[in-house]
Design a protein around this motif. Structure first.
Motif, PDB file in Angstrom:
ATOM      1  N   LYS A 254     -27.204 -47.652  40.652  1.00 42.50           N
ATOM      2  CA  LYS A 254     -26.500 -46.711  41.505  1.00 42.50           C
ATOM      3  C   LYS A 254     -26.094 -45.473  40.700  1.00 42.50           C
ATOM      4  O   LYS A 254     -25.825 -45.557  39.506  1.00 42.50           O
ATOM      5  CB  LYS A 254     -25.258 -47.368  42.103  1.00 42.50           C
ATOM      6  CG  LYS A 254     -25.543 -48.476  43.102  1.00 42.50           C
ATOM      7  CD  LYS A 254     -24.234 -49.038  43.656  1.00 42.50           C
ATOM      8  CE  LYS A 254     -24.511 -50.142  44.674  1.00 42.50           C
ATOM      9  NZ  LYS A 254     -23.251 -50.701  45.224  1.00 42.50           N
ATOM     10  N   LYS A 255     -26.040 -44.347  41.396  1.00 41.79           N
ATOM     11  CA  LYS A 255     -25.558 -43.132  40.744  1.00 41.79           C
ATOM     12  C   LYS A 255     -24.061 -43.286  40.474  1.00 41.79           C
ATOM     13  O   LYS A 255     -23.291 -43.725  41.331  1.00 41.79           O
ATOM     14  CB  LYS A 255     -25.798 -41.911  41.627  1.00 41.79           C
ATOM     15  CG  LYS A 255     -25.305 -40.611  41.001  1.00 41.79           C
ATOM     16  CD  LYS A 255     -25.507 -39.426  41.925  1.00 41.79           C
ATOM     17  CE  LYS A 255     -26.985 -39.080  42.028  1.00 41.79           C
ATOM     18  NZ  LYS A 255     -27.185 -37.820  42.789  1.00 41.79           N
TER      19      LYS A 255
ATOM     20  N   GLY B 267     -25.081 -39.299  37.358  1.00 36.06           N
ATOM     21  CA  GLY B 267     -26.497 -39.607  37.347  1.00 36.06           C
ATOM     22  C   GLY B 267     -26.758 -41.093  37.389  1.00 36.06           C
ATOM     23  O   GLY B 267     -25.827 -41.908  37.424  1.00 36.06           O
ATOM     24  N   ARG B 268     -28.027 -41.430  37.382  1.00 34.91           N
ATOM     25  CA  ARG B 268     -28.439 -42.832  37.386  1.00 34.91           C
ATOM     26  C   ARG B 268     -28.942 -43.291  36.017  1.00 34.91           C
ATOM     27  O   ARG B 268     -28.587 -44.353  35.548  1.00 34.91           O
ATOM     28  CB  ARG B 268     -29.540 -43.051  38.441  1.00 34.91           C
ATOM     29  CG  ARG B 268     -29.049 -42.975  39.877  1.00 34.91           C
ATOM     30  CD  ARG B 268     -30.152 -43.378  40.855  1.00 34.91           C
ATOM     31  NE  ARG B 268     -29.661 -43.441  42.211  1.00 34.91           N
ATOM     32  CZ  ARG B 268     -29.624 -42.405  43.048  1.00 34.91           C
ATOM     33  NH1 ARG B 268     -30.084 -41.224  42.643  1.00 34.91           N
ATOM     34  NH2 ARG B 268     -29.160 -42.546  44.265  1.00 34.91           N
ATOM     35  N   SER B 269     -29.790 -42.477  35.406  1.00 32.81           N
ATOM     36  CA  SER B 269     -30.382 -42.893  34.137  1.00 32.81           C
ATOM     37  C   SER B 269     -29.699 -42.205  32.970  1.00 32.81           C
ATOM     38  O   SER B 269     -29.118 -41.128  33.110  1.00 32.81           O
ATOM     39  CB  SER B 269     -31.877 -42.571  34.112  1.00 32.81           C
ATOM     40  OG  SER B 269     -32.090 -41.199  33.915  1.00 32.81           O
TER      41      SER B 269
ATOM     42  N   ILE C 181     -31.048 -40.746  30.564  1.00 27.99           N
ATOM     43  CA  ILE C 181     -31.708 -39.502  30.176  1.00 27.99           C
ATOM     44  C   ILE C 181     -31.734 -38.492  31.317  1.00 27.99           C
ATOM     45  O   ILE C 181     -32.481 -37.530  31.258  1.00 27.99           O
ATOM     46  CB  ILE C 181     -33.143 -39.773  29.678  1.00 27.99           C
ATOM     47  CG1 ILE C 181     -33.985 -40.435  30.774  1.00 27.99           C
ATOM     48  CG2 ILE C 181     -33.120 -40.612  28.424  1.00 27.99           C
ATOM     49  CD1 ILE C 181     -35.439 -40.600  30.397  1.00 27.99           C
ATOM     50  N   ASN C 182     -30.913 -38.706  32.325  1.00 29.82           N
ATOM     51  CA  ASN C 182     -30.878 -37.756  33.440  1.00 29.82           C
ATOM     52  C   ASN C 182     -29.474 -37.691  34.020  1.00 29.82           C
ATOM     53  O   ASN C 182     -29.246 -38.000  35.176  1.00 29.82           O
ATOM     54  CB  ASN C 182     -31.892 -38.150  34.518  1.00 29.82           C
ATOM     55  CG  ASN C 182     -32.094 -37.041  35.544  1.00 29.82           C
ATOM     56  OD1 ASN C 182     -31.610 -35.929  35.369  1.00 29.82           O
ATOM     57  ND2 ASN C 182     -32.798 -37.358  36.607  1.00 29.82           N
ATOM     58  N   HIS C 183     -28.527 -37.298  33.193  1.00 31.49           N
ATOM     59  CA  HIS C 183     -27.143 -37.123  33.620  1.00 31.49           C
ATOM     60  C   HIS C 183     -26.796 -35.635  33.605  1.00 31.49           C
ATOM     61  O   HIS C 183     -26.880 -34.983  32.563  1.00 31.49           O
ATOM     62  CB  HIS C 183     -26.186 -37.880  32.697  1.00 31.49           C
ATOM     63  CG  HIS C 183     -25.803 -39.229  33.202  1.00 31.49           C
ATOM     64  ND1 HIS C 183     -26.704 -40.250  33.320  1.00 31.49           N
ATOM     65  CD2 HIS C 183     -24.610 -39.732  33.647  1.00 31.49           C
ATOM     66  CE1 HIS C 183     -26.084 -41.332  33.787  1.00 31.49           C
ATOM     67  NE2 HIS C 183     -24.825 -41.038  34.002  1.00 31.49           N
ATOM     68  N   ARG C 184     -26.407 -35.121  34.727  1.00 28.30           N
ATOM     69  CA  ARG C 184     -25.951 -33.737  34.816  1.00 28.30           C
ATOM     70  C   ARG C 184     -24.469 -33.677  34.459  1.00 28.30           C
ATOM     71  O   ARG C 184     -23.678 -34.524  34.867  1.00 28.30           O
ATOM     72  CB  ARG C 184     -26.158 -33.191  36.231  1.00 28.30           C
ATOM     73  CG  ARG C 184     -27.619 -33.169  36.669  1.00 28.30           C
ATOM     74  CD  ARG C 184     -28.347 -31.985  36.085  1.00 28.30           C
ATOM     75  NE  ARG C 184     -29.721 -31.905  36.571  1.00 28.30           N
ATOM     76  CZ  ARG C 184     -30.528 -30.886  36.355  1.00 28.30           C
ATOM     77  NH1 ARG C 184     -30.106 -29.851  35.655  1.00 28.30           N
ATOM     78  NH2 ARG C 184     -31.764 -30.890  36.815  1.00 28.30           N
TER      79      ARG C 184
END
Length: 537
Positions: A303-304, A331-333, A335-338
């Motif tokens: 989950k985000k 974010g979810r991953s 390597i992909n967090h804003r």
């Protein structure tokens, strides 16, 4: 005085994360804005040969002379800890002092006290300083430091010497699992009896993401010490002109007031804030999500989530009152967090400071590596870059994405995105003032992954910060600081110089005491290793 940091080692979560993403994430530079071209910096180049193994490197005025010295500490084949102090004379770096340090030396640092720069060492419950005249270590302070060696025989540089009370003298800040030992330096060069400040480490009994040991079991080592030190905040909370020590303690702040004698009151006073955040420091990400599947967290099969962290206490708008900065990651991953940085301006209250509940200014950088900040894949630098008296912000993010992964895996180089935000009228625009794209050249297989250095410092001596970036393993670019909104010139000065794979092996330091930053490069790809210095004329 400058201290080049030793690379983290061991099986810590940070080390594993860095190795993991070197494999996972396994051009050109576009600068928006002015076309101004500043005068190029001329350098004198000098080299020195050091040992075949990794060594700690420090600089300081350890010996009399017009130039600062370079000191190296390494372990030889017999297990002896060898110290060498180099001096620049007759156009070359030469060994001026050589000595063997105490057995079981665990760490070193550079410390200014009693009017001199000294090499600081720790072994067997003793903090010592090295006396170059007698070539012996003299006792500075008896204290037990719960520091754990990496096991590879290397001796790291650990930043425990710093000016805590703002009187221009180095004090001692020693992390402990139950708080921090602090010893302040008096004007006569003596150090006060250490006093413990701050609450215990909140994650001691917690197992980190991708770890099998608790944080307490990992212990204080070269990797975790920056995490411990990130809990120390400083602000003049009562606005009496003296910086106070501030710590987040579960649901409130503990403040230790500094008095006119430059000492900190060992009894804390508590205060609360309406500014919302969940945890203290980005390193908390390692422990907050410890019940997650490591693979699911990496790939985003979850989950985000959103987490807001206390980032810093600092006067951002120049009104003389500390402000509170938070970082929200969503974010979810991994390597992909804003990320969104929010600044809550401070306001004066009777005897204290209050921080606005609603953010007074916010920046949302475009990078997606915010969750990797504690591992060095994302960072921000807060500073007045162009000398206009306002606080600017520079973000650095590893360019994470499909192309970034392919570049790292196939081309053995990591791409970076830089975003510069200039403060104007007490706030920041929604879009960055300037963007820099660092795309190092691709390299054949066999070499290590190249992390380009990104450094900020005044190389021209004009009071403006210059931007120094690695274009590739053989090229360094210098973007001069200019009097323009974007702060840096479009056209860089290019230097042909061999660069190491790790960006932390390239440093800026003023070696000839002329108020201009020089460049120090630790080349570990040669046998034996070499130190290259570029001294700005």
């Amino acid at each position: 005085m400058h201290k080049q940091r030793e690379l983290p080692r061991g099986l810590s979560n940070q080390h594993r994360t860095r190795n993991l993403f070197a494999a996972l994430i396994l051009g050109g530079c576009a600068v928006g804005g002015s076309t101004s071209v500043a005068a190029e910096v001329a350098f004198d180049r000098y080299e020195m040969v050091i040992g075949p193994k990794r060594e700690a490197v420090l600089t300081g005025a350890f010996l009399p002379g017009p130039f600062k010295n370079v000191a190296t500490v390494g372990t030889d084949e017999n297990g002896n800890h060898r110290l060498r102090i180099f001096a620049l004379a007759d156009g070359a770096w030469k060994v001026a002092v050589e000595a063997t340090l105490r057995p079981r030396t665990l760490l070193v640092d550079a410390l200014a006290f009693d009017g001199h720069d000294r090499l600081l060492t720790y072994a067997d419950g003793r903090l010592n300083w090295f006396d170059p005249a007698s070539r012996t270590e003299r006792l500075l302070l008896p204290i037990e430091i719960r520091f754990r060696a990496s096991g590879d025989g290397g001796i790291p540089v650990i930043d425990i010497a710093r000016d805590l009370n703002g009187n221009g003298l180095d004090d001692l800040l020693i992390p402990d699992t139950q708080g921090f030992w602090i010893s302040t330096q008096a004007v006569d060069g003596t150090f006060a009896e250490p006093i413990r400040f701050g609450p215990p480490e909140p994650y001691l009994g917690t197992v980190g993401l991708a770890e099998t040991r608790t944080y307490g079991a990992m212990g204080i080592n070269a990797t975790t010490i920056p995490w411990y030190l990130s809990r120390v905040h400083q602000a003049d909370y009562d606005r009496d002109g003296y910086r106070d020590l501030v710590f987040w303690n579960e649901d409130h702040f503990d403040v230790y007031f500094q008095n006119e004698h430059r000492q900190f009151n060992p009894v804390a006073q508590a205060f609360t804030t309406d500014a919302p955040f969940d945890v203290d420091g980005t390193y908390a990400l390692t422990f907050v999500y410890n019940d997650e599947s490591t693979l699911g967290f990496i790939l985003g099969i979850r989950k985000k989530t959103q987490l807001t962290m206390l980032h810093a206490l600092r006067d951002m708008n120049g009104d003389g009152i500390a402000d509170l900065i938070t970082l929200s990651l969503e974010g979810r991953s991994l390597i992909n967090h804003r990320g969104t940085y929010q600044v809550h301006f401070g306001s004066a209250t009777p005897g204290g400071t209050a921080f606005a509940r609603k953010a007074s200014a916010a920046i949302k950088p475009g990078g997606r590596a915010g969750a990797l900040q504690a591992s060095g894949y994302s960072s921000l630098l807060v500073q007045d870059f162009n000398g206009d008296g306002q606080t600017d912000v520079l973000f650095k993010d590893v360019a994470i994405g499909l192309f970034g992964m392919v570049r790292a895996m196939a081309g053995k180089s990591v791409a970076l995105d830089l975003e510069f935000y200039r403060m104007e009228d007490g706030g920041y625009a929604r879009q960055p003032t300037a963007k820099h794209k660092i795309r190092p050249r691709l390299y054949p297989k066999g070499a290590g992954v190249f992390f380009p250095p990104v450094l900020i410092g005044d190389l021209h001596g004009d009071g403006r910060m210059d931007l120094v970036v690695g274009k590739g393993r053989e090229e360094l670019h210098i973007y001069a600081g200019i009097d323009a909104p974007d702060a840096f010139a479009r056209v860089p000065q290019t230097l042909s110089i061999a660069l190491p794979d790790d960006e932390r092996d390239t440093q800026l330091v003023d070696l000839n005491k002329d108020a201009k930053q020089d460049i120090l490069i630790y080349n570990r790809f040669t046998t034996p290793h070499r130190l290259t210095t570029l001294i700005a004329r």
